[in-house]
Design a protein around this motif. Structure first.
Motif, PDB file in Angstrom:
ATOM      1  N   MET A   1       5.746  29.888   1.633  1.00 11.58           N
ATOM      2  CA  MET A   1       5.723  30.425   2.989  1.00 11.58           C
ATOM      3  C   MET A   1       6.053  31.915   2.912  1.00 11.58           C
ATOM      4  SD  MET A   1       5.266  29.439   6.205  1.00 11.58           S
ATOM      5  CE  MET A   1       5.478  27.691   6.301  1.00 11.58           C
ATOM      6  N   ASP A   2       5.234  32.745   3.518  1.00 11.09           N
ATOM      7  CA  ASP A   2       5.473  34.183   3.578  1.00 11.09           C
ATOM      8  C   ASP A   2       6.149  34.529   4.897  1.00 11.09           C
ATOM      9  OD1 ASP A   2       4.360  35.353   1.138  1.00 11.09           O
ATOM     10  OD2 ASP A   2       2.472  34.501   1.847  1.00 11.09           O
ATOM     11  N   ARG A   3       6.962  35.586   4.850  1.00  8.25           N
ATOM     12  CA  ARG A   3       7.747  35.961   6.026  1.00  8.25           C
ATOM     13  C   ARG A   3       7.794  37.476   6.150  1.00  8.25           C
ATOM     14  NH1 ARG A   3      12.630  34.157   4.394  1.00  8.25           N
ATOM     15  NH2 ARG A   3      12.055  32.098   5.058  1.00  8.25           N
ATOM     16  N   VAL A   4       7.867  37.947   7.389  1.00  5.73           N
ATOM     17  CA  VAL A   4       8.115  39.357   7.668  1.00  5.73           C
ATOM     18  C   VAL A   4       9.183  39.431   8.757  1.00  5.73           C
ATOM     19  CG1 VAL A   4       6.279  39.598   9.405  1.00  5.73           C
ATOM     20  CG2 VAL A   4       7.058  41.600   8.154  1.00  5.73           C
ATOM     21  N   TYR A   5      10.085  40.389   8.585  1.00 13.40           N
ATOM     22  CA  TYR A   5      11.088  40.663   9.609  1.00 13.40           C
ATOM     23  C   TYR A   5      10.647  41.917  10.335  1.00 13.40           C
ATOM     24  CZ  TYR A   5      13.856  37.506   6.778  1.00 13.40           C
ATOM     25  OH  TYR A   5      14.300  36.418   6.077  1.00 13.40           O
ATOM     26  N   MET A   6      10.854  41.926  11.636  1.00 10.06           N
ATOM     27  CA  MET A   6      10.478  43.080  12.425  1.00 10.06           C
ATOM     28  C   MET A   6      11.690  43.501  13.263  1.00 10.06           C
ATOM     29  SD  MET A   6       6.825  43.350  14.407  1.00 10.06           S
ATOM     30  CE  MET A   6       7.210  42.011  15.472  1.00 10.06           C
ATOM     31  N   ILE A   7      12.014  44.788  13.197  1.00 13.16           N
ATOM     32  CA  ILE A   7      13.090  45.351  13.997  1.00 13.16           C
ATOM     33  C   ILE A   7      12.426  46.266  15.025  1.00 13.16           C
ATOM     34  CG2 ILE A   7      15.202  46.712  13.967  1.00 13.16           C
ATOM     35  CD1 ILE A   7      15.430  45.967  10.975  1.00 13.16           C
ATOM     36  N   LEU A   8      12.769  46.064  16.300  1.00 13.92           N
ATOM     37  CA  LEU A   8      12.050  46.745  17.378  1.00 13.92           C
ATOM     38  C   LEU A   8      12.973  47.554  18.284  1.00 13.92           C
ATOM     39  CD1 LEU A   8       9.935  43.671  18.489  1.00 13.92           C
ATOM     40  CD2 LEU A   8       9.229  45.482  16.917  1.00 13.92           C
ATOM     41  N   ASP A   9      12.456  48.671  18.740  1.00 15.08           N
ATOM     42  CA  ASP A   9      13.066  49.440  19.819  1.00 15.08           C
ATOM     43  C   ASP A   9      12.191  49.191  21.037  1.00 15.08           C
ATOM     44  OD1 ASP A   9      14.914  51.225  20.971  1.00 15.08           O
ATOM     45  OD2 ASP A   9      13.515  52.889  20.719  1.00 15.08           O
ATOM     46  N   ILE A  10      12.818  48.808  22.134  1.00 15.33           N
ATOM     47  CA  ILE A  10      12.101  48.413  23.352  1.00 15.33           C
ATOM     48  C   ILE A  10      12.472  49.362  24.489  1.00 15.33           C
ATOM     49  CG2 ILE A  10      11.737  46.513  25.000  1.00 15.33           C
ATOM     50  CD1 ILE A  10      10.825  45.794  22.163  1.00 15.33           C
ATOM     51  N   MET A  11      11.533  49.617  25.396  1.00 16.81           N
ATOM     52  CA  MET A  11      11.816  50.444  26.575  1.00 16.81           C
ATOM     53  C   MET A  11      13.015  49.884  27.337  1.00 16.81           C
ATOM     54  SD  MET A  11       8.159  51.100  28.326  1.00 16.81           S
ATOM     55  CE  MET A  11       6.907  52.074  27.575  1.00 16.81           C
ATOM     56  N   ASN A  12      13.815  50.789  27.890  1.00 16.15           N
ATOM     57  CA  ASN A  12      14.993  50.387  28.666  1.00 16.15           C
ATOM     58  C   ASN A  12      14.611  49.419  29.778  1.00 16.15           C
ATOM     59  OD1 ASN A  12      16.775  51.910  27.192  1.00 16.15           O
ATOM     60  ND2 ASN A  12      16.643  53.684  28.539  1.00 16.15           N
ATOM     61  N   GLY A  13      15.413  48.364  29.917  1.00 10.10           N
ATOM     62  CA  GLY A  13      15.207  47.385  30.971  1.00 10.10           C
ATOM     63  C   GLY A  13      14.151  46.334  30.675  1.00 10.10           C
ATOM     64  N   LYS A  14      13.519  46.393  29.513  1.00 11.06           N
ATOM     65  CA  LYS A  14      12.430  45.463  29.192  1.00 11.06           C
ATOM     66  C   LYS A  14      12.781  44.513  28.047  1.00 11.06           C
ATOM     67  CE  LYS A  14       9.566  47.331  32.127  1.00 11.06           C
ATOM     68  NZ  LYS A  14       8.990  46.603  33.251  1.00 11.06           N
ATOM     69  N   HIS A  15      14.067  44.459  27.664  1.00  4.60           N
ATOM     70  CA  HIS A  15      14.474  43.659  26.512  1.00  4.60           C
ATOM     71  C   HIS A  15      14.195  42.173  26.688  1.00  4.60           C
ATOM     72  CE1 HIS A  15      17.008  47.324  26.435  1.00  4.60           C
ATOM     73  NE2 HIS A  15      16.529  47.355  25.212  1.00  4.60           N
ATOM     74  N   SER A  16      14.599  41.604  27.834  1.00  4.18           N
ATOM     75  CA  SER A  16      14.400  40.164  27.985  1.00  4.18           C
ATOM     76  C   SER A  16      12.941  39.776  28.064  1.00  4.18           C
ATOM     77  CB  SER A  16      15.154  39.598  29.132  1.00  4.18           C
ATOM     78  OG  SER A  16      15.394  40.004  30.175  1.00  4.18           O
ATOM     79  N   GLU A  17      12.129  40.613  28.669  1.00  3.59           N
ATOM     80  CA  GLU A  17      10.681  40.358  28.702  1.00  3.59           C
ATOM     81  C   GLU A  17      10.108  40.366  27.282  1.00  3.59           C
ATOM     82  OE1 GLU A  17       6.715  42.820  29.937  1.00  3.59           O
ATOM     83  OE2 GLU A  17       8.416  42.961  31.301  1.00  3.59           O
ATOM     84  N   ALA A  18      10.551  41.312  26.462  1.00  2.00           N
ATOM     85  CA  ALA A  18      10.077  41.399  25.080  1.00  2.00           C
ATOM     86  C   ALA A  18      10.478  40.154  24.288  1.00  2.00           C
ATOM     87  CB  ALA A  18      10.620  42.656  24.406  1.00  2.00           C
ATOM     88  N   VAL A  19      11.721  39.719  24.450  1.00  5.72           N
ATOM     89  CA  VAL A  19      12.199  38.524  23.747  1.00  5.72           C
ATOM     90  C   VAL A  19      11.386  37.305  24.161  1.00  5.72           C
ATOM     91  CG1 VAL A  19      14.156  36.922  23.549  1.00  5.72           C
ATOM     92  CG2 VAL A  19      14.524  39.386  23.309  1.00  5.72           C
ATOM     93  N   GLN A  20      11.147  37.148  25.459  1.00  7.28           N
ATOM     94  CA  GLN A  20      10.367  36.003  25.954  1.00  7.28           C
ATOM     95  C   GLN A  20       8.942  36.011  25.408  1.00  7.28           C
ATOM     96  OE1 GLN A  20      10.715  36.266  30.213  1.00  7.28           O
ATOM     97  NE2 GLN A  20      12.784  35.421  30.227  1.00  7.28           N
ATOM     98  N   ARG A  21       8.314  37.173  25.395  1.00 14.40           N
ATOM     99  CA  ARG A  21       6.938  37.257  24.885  1.00 14.40           C
ATOM    100  C   ARG A  21       6.884  36.928  23.398  1.00 14.40           C
ATOM    101  NH1 ARG A  21       2.830  39.991  27.884  1.00 14.40           N
ATOM    102  NH2 ARG A  21       3.589  40.531  29.946  1.00 14.40           N
ATOM    103  N   LEU A  22       7.841  37.441  22.648  1.00 13.64           N
ATOM    104  CA  LEU A  22       7.863  37.153  21.211  1.00 13.64           C
ATOM    105  C   LEU A  22       8.117  35.670  20.941  1.00 13.64           C
ATOM    106  CD1 LEU A  22       9.760  40.302  19.974  1.00 13.64           C
ATOM    107  CD2 LEU A  22       7.422  39.641  19.327  1.00 13.64           C
ATOM    108  N   GLN A  23       9.026  35.063  21.699  1.00 14.79           N
ATOM    109  CA  GLN A  23       9.313  33.637  21.521  1.00 14.79           C
ATOM    110  C   GLN A  23       8.084  32.770  21.771  1.00 14.79           C
ATOM    111  OE1 GLN A  23      12.659  33.337  24.214  1.00 14.79           O
ATOM    112  NE2 GLN A  23      14.119  33.335  22.511  1.00 14.79           N
ATOM    113  N   ALA A  24       7.181  33.239  22.605  1.00 15.94           N
ATOM    114  CA  ALA A  24       5.968  32.480  22.935  1.00 15.94           C
ATOM    115  C   ALA A  24       4.816  32.773  21.973  1.00 15.94           C
ATOM    116  CB  ALA A  24       5.544  32.802  24.372  1.00 15.94           C
TER     117      ALA A  24
END
Length: 94
Positions: A1-24
């Motif tokens: 199994m191959d894996r990649v880790y991604m570290i992200l900077d997100i626009m202010n106030g958009k963190h939970s939206e980003a987490v939800q989109r990634l989880q889906a």
């Protein structure tokens, strides 16, 4: 199994939206919000590097509010590297 880790900077106030989109997003195994300079870390897994690349592009495309990202790809041979550097010690001269 191959894996990649991604570290992200997100626009202010958009963190939970980003987490939800990634989880889906297919291939995303976990997503965590961070404190400090970076906002989100995630791990994406796939059966091979070609599929991993496809899932990575899909994950990045799913979040329009990414301002910066770092992608970390573990070695392909599955070995881990341990540091042989000892922690710095305080000098008695301080």
């Amino acid at each position: 199994m191959d894996r990649v880790y991604m570290i992200l900077d997100i626009m202010n106030g958009k963190h939970s939206e980003a987490v939800q989109r990634l989880q889906a997003t297919p291939g995303v195994r976990w997503v965590d919000a961070l404190e400090g300079q970076w906002d989100v870390i995630t791990a994406i897994e796939a059966s091979n590097r070609m599929r991993l690349a496809q899932l990575l592009v899909r994950a990045i495309s799913s979040v329009e509010t990414i301002t910066e990202d770092i992608q970390l790809l573990p070695t392909s041979n599955g070995t881990s590297i341990q540091s042989t550097v000892e922690p710095a010690r305080k000098s008695n001269n301080q």
